[in-house]
Every structure is written in structure tokens, then in C-alpha cells.
Design an enzyme around this catalytic site. Structure first.
Site, PDB file in Angstrom:
ATOM      1  N   HIS A  97       0.814  -1.213   0.000  1.00  0.00           N
ATOM      2  CA  HIS A  97       0.000   0.000   0.000  1.00  0.00           C
ATOM      3  C   HIS A  97       0.842   1.254   0.000  1.00  0.00           C
ATOM      4  O   HIS A  97       0.340   2.351   0.253  1.00  0.00           O
ATOM      5  CB  HIS A  97      -0.957   0.009   1.200  1.00  0.00           C
ATOM      6  CG  HIS A  97      -1.784  -1.243   1.280  1.00  0.00           C
ATOM      7  ND1 HIS A  97      -1.446  -2.294   2.095  1.00  0.00           N
ATOM      8  CD2 HIS A  97      -2.890  -1.625   0.585  1.00  0.00           C
ATOM      9  CE1 HIS A  97      -2.325  -3.265   1.922  1.00  0.00           C
ATOM     10  NE2 HIS A  97      -3.205  -2.891   1.009  1.00  0.00           N
ATOM     11  N   GLY A  98       2.160   1.121  -0.239  1.00  0.00           N
ATOM     12  CA  GLY A  98       3.013   2.293  -0.475  1.00  0.00           C
ATOM     13  C   GLY A  98       3.614   2.934   0.751  1.00  0.00           C
ATOM     14  O   GLY A  98       4.103   4.058   0.671  1.00  0.00           O
TER      15      GLY A  98
END
Lengths: 277, 425, 174
Positions: C139-140
Site C-alpha cells: 500500500h506504499g
């Protein structure tokens, strides 16, 4: 009365069995006095440590103990080595680990979490080394051996809590080597053992006096080696023996007290039924 | 049923809400609290409760053991040792489960013997008895499969011997045996299916036990005098009278169990089962656990393989028809002086067969086993039917309460009661 | 099956209470092994520590080892990595924590982290992302050279497991 037919049959069978034990020509091992026998039995730490020394210096050359991890040597109820001592002991053995990042298996010193490595990597390698014979792994040997106690002996043994048939056999076997009686022929590569079933065992007599040095002054005789290694093997097979007997005592005391209370309660309750319609 | 007992009232509102929709509390009350129990029951009647408790013990210890057991031929033996050595209290759980199984059978045999002695199999309890035999069969299957799981030498070879019995069946025998094995010999597929079945059968046992207790409650308990309950002077409420007596007997039974679990945990087993299974080496003597020894002796007494299997199954199948083989109108052996001798002769024969089952099948042992097997079947097919006609029973007491008071040596029961000592409780 | 009932509760008889109490104690004592057997057993506890030899880890290298079934990053930091971590103002951090608090005294170049993203548990990739630390591909989330979260959605810094230097060149984790 009704008990008579029971006794009649029992006495006939008792006689029949005693005859057969002698017929088979297999003497029963003598019963030794073990410190761990009986309801209050405990291992003798010194004996376990000596037994372990015998294992390392004599038995371990051929027999594995792959169910016993080095950390067990530090656990309560056992030989009582410290963690540092056990780590040092482990470090003297090498185990196979891997694959590493190059995909190769490699050897490293053993850790506390490893089991005692077997001298041979597998059954086939052991049989190849010993001309087809397989030295059994000794992890549970003290429970994997026993001898038949006829009637009525086995009734009394239940009351006496006799659980040491295995160790008695092992101790007797280790020192029970004799010359084959006149007229018997032994298979090639076997030795005549008084107690081994069939008398021909592939294991040579393992002990000579003074072979393993005892630093605590215990006499370094083959009989002592046999007793010490047998006690160690009993611990290896039943590492929680002391806890089992200790908790057993607590449970029995509790149950007897509880039974007494329940009996009194039951009597009190039933006195109501017997005093009214 | 509940003469003179107050109708069941719940005080708590929540419980009343549940009760109106699912009358479970009323059911428990009528079955295990208010339930009228003959007042002359002796301690042989406590084994039903003991068996129920042991079933729960086996299921609970079995479930937790199953959290650690590996049902593979390479992993099974070592996983049992892992349980014994590493799992917290694993040694205790394993020893309770193994010795609990033996104690379960001990209690079952006593329970069955009680039934045969006091005529608990007779009208109107025939179905109760049959359900009990079904439970016994399920127990035998469960115990046999459980013993195979540790994958020791005895586990493996007992499995081999017993599954090979099925090959005696004509025409389909080999196909059936291979179907059982899932292969050509006892191996991984068999171990794993035995694990699955060993886990599930105890729940089948529990279900049949519910039917068994239900069948019991419909007709009511038998009692040592074998005469029907006539008035409520003959009975006491199950709680607290029978339940406290059962509890006391249970704890005494647990003392015996604890003796084995803590002080002689391997006494009832066989050392060969601490040797990992070796398909290429047969142990010198293959023996089942002690509770199967009588049947093992019967099997080996017959020289013919198929006939031996038939007689083996027959020795258990005969139990199903005992209610009809026993022709006596009198239930309890207390009043059947001839039958008593034969009952004890049966007990001695079964114990004798058990002893012979542990011996090698040669010489005098086989001869003795044959004689005792003949008596075993003769007892059911000859003695039981005949005795009903030729035996003169002793006079029965007119009621249970009369029998109870006779034992205490007092006057008939009146409302004021006799100031008697503890008596038949 | 051990039904301890008092038929007439108003009696409060000592015997009944004693029996019931002893029974309750027995039931509790019997229940304990059944519950405790699910706790980690001796073989699991034995593997609860991992010893790692630091000698083969080059400066600037991140090595991943397995500890209690999870990945652990061992980062042999360069002086630049350490300075970069120390230069960050604590107020700028999502989960403020000084770099000094995340390493052992005198061993600032060794960073030991549990390699599990504090968002939903994926394993972040090392030497990636604009903060020169780790980047979680799920999710970064971004972590810096001290393993602290600089961009979410992760809420917390990468966990520092309990560890000790058993010697100058080896650590014992757990």
C-alpha cells in the site's frame, strides 16, 4: 462360595506358566534397586551425568539418541547441566544444516535446540557399517524392552508399581556376556548373551574396567557403567519421571481426601432416606 | 413418574424464557434431579456414571492430543514422543488417554457383568442392552484404531493381523482388505483414515449413549432384587442420592486410574510399542491390549481362518440376542441359585481366555482356549435357555422397600420411618 | 459428572461446602493442563531466540533472517545512513522516536528491525523509496534509514525486537 472356581483356575494356570519360563531357557534379568523406582523415586543427578559420559564415550559411537535434544540436559528432573555446560557439550557435535544460499547442505556445531545427532545419517548407512545389523536408537530403549512376568507375579507388580523391567533388562544385557555353552554354535559376528532373546547378539561386550573415567570417585567397573548408562537411558526415555511422581502424589492425596469428603456427604444425604419412608 | 414431587418451577426470568421455547432445564431436572431411582441400588450401579465420565475424559484428552499428533508414517511415532517430551503436560495427557482407554474397558466389562448378573438385559430392557452392545462394538473399533496411531511395532502388526482377517471372507475378502488398507499393506493411507475415524467414532458413541440413557429412563433402572418399582417408597430422587453415590464411586475409580497414570503408566501396555513400526520385522509375539485378549484367544483357538473370524464375531454377536436366550422369568441372580454358579463360571472363563490370549498359541494353551471357548458359547446357547426351565428361583420380596428393610432387619416401612442405621445406601 | 448440590441450601452444612470447594479446586487443577498444553511447547520456546553472526554483513548491506517465523532485517548502516536518520526533526515524524532509541549504545551502525509492515503485515523491500529505507509494495508505506515510517498508511515505525550483542560480532534476537 463363588470365589472358589476362580481360585481353582488361577492356581492351575500359575503352575503352567512357571514351567514355561524355565522351558524357554531365557533367564529373567535380576531386579536392581534404582533410585527412581517406586512412588517417591528420583534420579540421582550424579548417576545421570556419569551415564551421559558413558553414552558419549562408548555407546554414542554406534547408537543415536535422536529424540533427545541437548536442551533436555538442562531441564529439571534430569542430569542437571547448566545452560552453558550443555551448550559446550552441544558444540562438540556437528549437525547437518541447510541448504544455504548456494543450495548446499553444510555442517555446523550443534545448538541447544538440536537433537543429539546419530552417528550414522540413516538406517541403511548404519547397516552398511555393521554388516547388516542395526544398532537401535536409544532414546526410548528403556521403555522398549521388558520381560514377561508370569502369573501371579504380574499381579504383585501392579501393586509394586514395577516399571523398571526395561532398565533391569538393559543393565543385565550389558554385562551378561558369557562364553557360549559347550555344543552351541553362534552365528558369524554375534556374541553369546545370557539375556538377549535367542542369546546371539550382534553387539560386542561394550565395557572394560576403567574405560570411562569417573571424576566423582565412583568405581569405574563394567557393572557400574551398566547401571549408570541404564539410569541415564531411563531418564532419556522418561524425562518427566520426577514431575510425574511428584504430581502423582499430590493427585492421590487430593483424591483420597476428596473421596473421604464425598463418602461422608453421601452417608449424610442417605441417612435422610433411611430415616424417612 | 414424579409422584408427590413438586412441578418444576424456574425462578429466574431468563431461564423461564429459554424453558418456554426449549424445555432443556425441565428435561435435565426430570432426568437427573427428580428422576426416581430405586433405593436399593448397590455400587455395581455406579459404573454407568463412571463410563459417561470416562467418555468425556477420553474425548477431551483426545482432542488436545490431536492438536499435536502427526498422522504420517514418518511423523507419528516422533510426534507422540514430542507430546511426551515437549508439549506442556503432554506426558500427562498422553498417559491419561492411554490408561483412560484401559479403565474405560474395565468399567465397561464390570457394567456388562452387572447387567448379566442382575438381569438388566431382560424385559423391558432388551433394547437398552442391545444399545449397550452397540456402544461396546464402537468402543472396540475406536480403541483398536487408537492403538494403531502411535505407529509402534504393536500398532503396525496388530493392524496387519486384524485387517488381514477380512481377507478370510469368501470371494470379496481380498478386495475388502485392500479397500480397508487403501493399498496393498498397512501403510500411510490406513494410518490416516484410522486417525479420522478414531476422532469421529467417540461422537457416535456419545450419540448411542444418549439413546442408551433415554431407553433407560423410559423403563427405569433395574435394581439388585430385580423386581419392579411399585410405589415411591421404593425410590429416591436421583439428585442428591444417586448423584452423590455416583460421585463417590467415580472418585474411587479415579484413584485406581491415577495409580496407573502416575505410577505404572506403561504397565498395561507392551514394550514393543516403543519400537518404531518396521514392516519388515515381525515382533516375536503379537498381542493386543489386555481388553481384547479374550477375543484374541477365541480367534486363535479355531484352526480354520474363516471359521475363526466367524466365531470371533460370533462371540460378540451372541451378546445381541442374550435377552431372548435367557428364558428365566426371574431377573436377579440373587434369587437364582443355579444361575449364579454359571455366571461366575462365565466370568472365570473370560478371564481365563484373556490370560490365554497373552500366551503363544501352542500346546496346552490352545487346548485350554478351546475348552473355554466351548464353555463361552455353551453358556449363552445352552445354559441360559435351559436354566429358565429347570431352575427353582428363591422367593422374591414383594417390593423393593420390603427388600431394603429386610436387610436392615426392621419392620415394614411406615411414614414415621424406622430409626435405622445407614443400611443399603 | 461431579455434581455438588446442596439439597437444602439453608442448611449451609460445613461438610457440603467443604466437599464442593475441594471438588471445585480439583476441577480447576484438572482444567489447567488442558489449557496450558496449547501454550508454546519446549521445542518452540527453544527456537525463540536466533543467534546471528554479523561478520559476513558488509557495510550498507541489509540481511534478512527468520526469527519466530517472521523476517528480521539486520542493516549494517553507513555513516551517511546514520546522519540522515539523526537529522530528521522528531516533530516531522508520524511515529516520533529518536534514532538513538532504536539502536544499541556504541553500536549505532547496526539496525535490527522486524521486517513486517505495521500497516497490514506485508514485508517491505529494502534500499527503496525516497527515504532510503524501506518501501512496502502493498500500500506504499515508506520507512527511513532508522526504520521509522515517513509515509503511510502504516501508523507505526518498524518494530525493534528484543536483542542483545552476545559479542562484538554477533547478536542474539529474542
Amino acid at each position: 462360595m463363588r470365589i472358589l472356581p476362580l481360585l481353582a483356575v488361577a492356581s492351575v494356570l500359575a503352575g503352567a506358566h512357571a514351567v514355561l519360563a524355565a522351558e524357554e531357557g531365557q533367564p529373567l534379568p535380576p531386579r536392581q534397586a534404582w533410585t527412581f523406582a517406586g512412588p517417591f523415586g528420583k534420579f540421582d543427578r550424579g548417576q545421570l551425568q556419569r551415564g551421559f559420559k558413558v553414552y558419549r564415550e562408548v555407546c554414542g559411537a554406534c547408537h543415536g539418541m535422536k529424540l533427545v535434544p541437548f536442551r533436555a540436559l538442562t531441564e529439571p528432573g534430569g542430569p542437571g547441566f547448566t545452560e552453558a555446560q550443555a551448550r559446550t557439550i552441544a558444540g562438540e557435535y556437528r549437525v547437518t544444516d541447510g541448504p544455504n544460499d548456494r543450495g548446499e547442505m553444510f555442517e555446523r556445531p550443534a545448538r541447544l535446540s538440536d537433537a543429539i545427532p546419530s552417528p550414522d545419517p540413516n538406517e541403511q548407512a548404519a547397516r552398511a557399517r555393521f554388516d547388516g545389523a542395526l544398532p537401535p536408537d536409544l532414546s526410548v530403549i528403556a521403555k522398549a524392552r521388558g520381560y514377561e512376568v508370569g502369573f501371579p507375579g504380574f499381579i504383585f507388580d501392579a501393586f509394586k508399581q514395577y516399571q523398571e523391567a526395561g532398565v533391569d533388562y538393559v543393565a543385565a544385557y550389558l554385562t551378561g556376556y558369557e562364553n557360549a555353552p559347550a555344543g552351541t554354535t553362534l552365528a558369524e559376528g554375534t556374541f553369546w548373551s545370557k539375556y538377549f532373546p535367542g542369546h546371539g547378539t550382534a553387539m560386542p561386550p561394550p565395557f572394560q574396567a576403567g574405560q570411562v573415567e569417573y571424576t566423582d570417585g565412583t568405581p569405574a567397573t563394567p557393572e557400574q557403567y551398566a547401571r549408570d548408562i541404564s539410569a541415564f537411558l531411563m531418564w532419556a526415555a522418561e524425562p518427566h519421571l520426577e514431575a510425574r511422581k511428584r504430581i502423582g502424589l499430590q493427585v492421590m492425596v487430593f483424591l483420597v481426601i476428596f473421596a473421604g469428603l464425598l463418602y461422608l456427604t453421601k452417608k449424610k444425604i442417605w441417612s435422610r432416606a433411611n430415616n424417612h419412608a | 413418574m414424579q409422584h408427590g414431587e413438586p412441578t418444576f418451577q424456574l425462578k429466574n426470568r431468563t431461564l423461564r424464557w429459554v424453558e418456554r421455547r426449549l424445555p432443556i432445564f425441565g428435561l435435565i431436572h426430570s432426568s437427573f434431579v427428580a428422576y426416581p431411582t430405586p433405593r436399593n441400588l448397590n455400587y455395581w450401579w455406579t459404573f454407568g456414571g463412571i463410563l459417561s465420565f470416562m467418555l468425556v475424559v477420553q474425548i477431551v484428552t483426545g482432542i488436545v492430543l490431536a492438536m499435536h499428533f502427526t498422522p504420517t508414517v514418518d511423523g507419528a511415532f516422533n510426534s507422540v514422543e514430542h507430546i511426551m517430551r515437549d508439549v506442556n503436560y503432554g506426558w500427562l495427557l498422553r498417559y491419561i488417554h492411554a490408561n483412560g482407554g484401559s479403565m474405560f474397558f474395565l468399567a465397561a466389562y464390570i457394567h456388562m457383568a452387572r447387567g448379566l448378573y442382575y438381569g438388566s438385559h431382560k424385559e423391558p430392557r432388551e433394547l437398552l442392552w442391545i444399545l449397550g452392545v452397540v456402544i461396546f462394538l464402537l468402543m472396540m473399533a475406536t480403541a483398536f484404531m487408537g492403538y494403531v496411531l502411535p505407529w509402534g511395532q504393536m500398532s503396525f502388526w496388530a493392524a496387519t493381523v486384524i485387517t488381514n482377517l477380512f481377507s478370510a471372507i469368501p470371494i470379496f475378502g481380498n478386495a475388502i482388505t485392500q479397500w480397508l488398507w487403501g493399498g496393498y499393506a498397512v501403510d500411510q493411507p490406513l494410518l490416516q483414515r484410522f486417525y479420522s475415524l478414531h476422532y469421529v467414532l467417540p461422537f457416535a458413541i456419545a450419540f448411542v449413549v444418549v439413546l442408551h440413557v433415554w431407553a433407560l429412563h423410559v423403563v427405569g433402572q433395574n435394581n439388585p432384587d430385580g423386581i419392579d418399582v411399585k410405589t415411591d417408597k421404593d425410590t429416591v430422587a436421583f439428585t442428591p442420592y444417586a448423584s452423590m453415590k455416583d460421585s463417590f464411586a467415580l472418585v474411587c475409580f479415579l484413584i485406581l486410574t491415577a495409580w496407573f497414570v502416575f505410577y505404572a503408566p506403561n504397565y498395561l501396555g507392551h514394550p514393543d510399542n516403543y519400537i518404531p513400526a518396521n514392516p519388515l520385522q515381525t515382533p516375536p509375539h503379537i498381542v493386543p491390549e489386555w481388553y481384547f485378549l479374550p477375543y484374541y484367544a477365541i480367534l486363535r483357538a479355531i484352526p480354520n481362518k474363516l471359521l475363526g473370524v466367524v466365531v470371533l464375531f460370533g462371540s460378540i454377536a451372541v451378546l445381541f440376542i442374550v435377552p431372548w436366550l435367557d428364558t428365566s422369568k426371574v431377573r436377579s441372580a440373587r434369587y437364582r441359585p443355579l444361575y449364579r454358579w454359571f455366571f461366575w463360571l462365565l466370568v472365570v472363563s473370560v478371564i481365563g481366555l484373556g490370560y490365554l490370549g497373552s500366551k503363544p498359541p501352542e500346546g496346552i494353551y490352545v487346548a485350554a482356549a478351546r475348552i473355554l471357548t466351548i464353555y463361552y458359547f455353551a453358556h449363552f446357547f445352552v445354559v441360559l435357555p435351559l436354566l429358565g426351565f429347570i431352575e427353582t428361583p428363591r422367593p422374591l420380596p414383594s417390593s423393593i422397600s420390603e427388600a431394603v428393610l429386610k436387610k436392615k432387619g426392621g419392620a415394614p416401612v411406615t411414614a414415621g420411618g424406622v430409626a435405622a442405621p445407614e443400611g443399603r445406601g | 459428572m461431579t455434581v455438588e448440590t446442596t439439597a437444602e441450601p439453608s442448611r449451609r452444612d460445613f461438610l457440603y461446602i467443604a466437599t464442593a470447594t475441594v471438588g471445585a479446586v480439583g476441577a480447576a487443577a484438572a482444567a489447567w493442563p488442558l489449557i496450558n498444553q496449547m501454550n508454546p511447547d519446549a521445542s518452540v520456546l527453544a527456537l525463540s531466540s536466533a543467534e546471528v553472526d554479523l561478520k559476513p554483513i558488509a557495510v550498507g548491506q541489509i540481511v534478512t533472517v527468520k526469527w519466530r517465523g517472521k523476517p528480521v532485517f539486520i542493516f549494517h548502516r553507513t555513516k551517511r545512513d546514520i546522519d540522515e536518520a539523526r537529522a530528521v526533526k522528531l516533530a516531522d515524524l508520524i511515529d516520533p522516536q529518536a534514532d538513538e532509541a532504536r539502536v544499541k549504545k556504541g553500536k549505532d551502525e547496526w539496525l535490527v528491525l522486524v521486517g513486517v509492515c505495521t500497516h497490514l503485515g506485508c514485508i517491505p523491500l529494502g534500499h527503496q523509496g525516497q527515504y532510503d529505507g524501506w518501501f512496502c509494495p502493498c500500500h506504499g508505506s515508506l520507512y527511513d534509514t532508522s526504520g521509522r515510517v515517513r509515509r503511510g498508511p502504516a501508523p507505526l515505525n518498524l518494530e525493534v525486537p528484543p536483542y542483545e550483542f552476545s559479542s562484538d560480532t554477533s547478536v542474539k534476537i529474542g
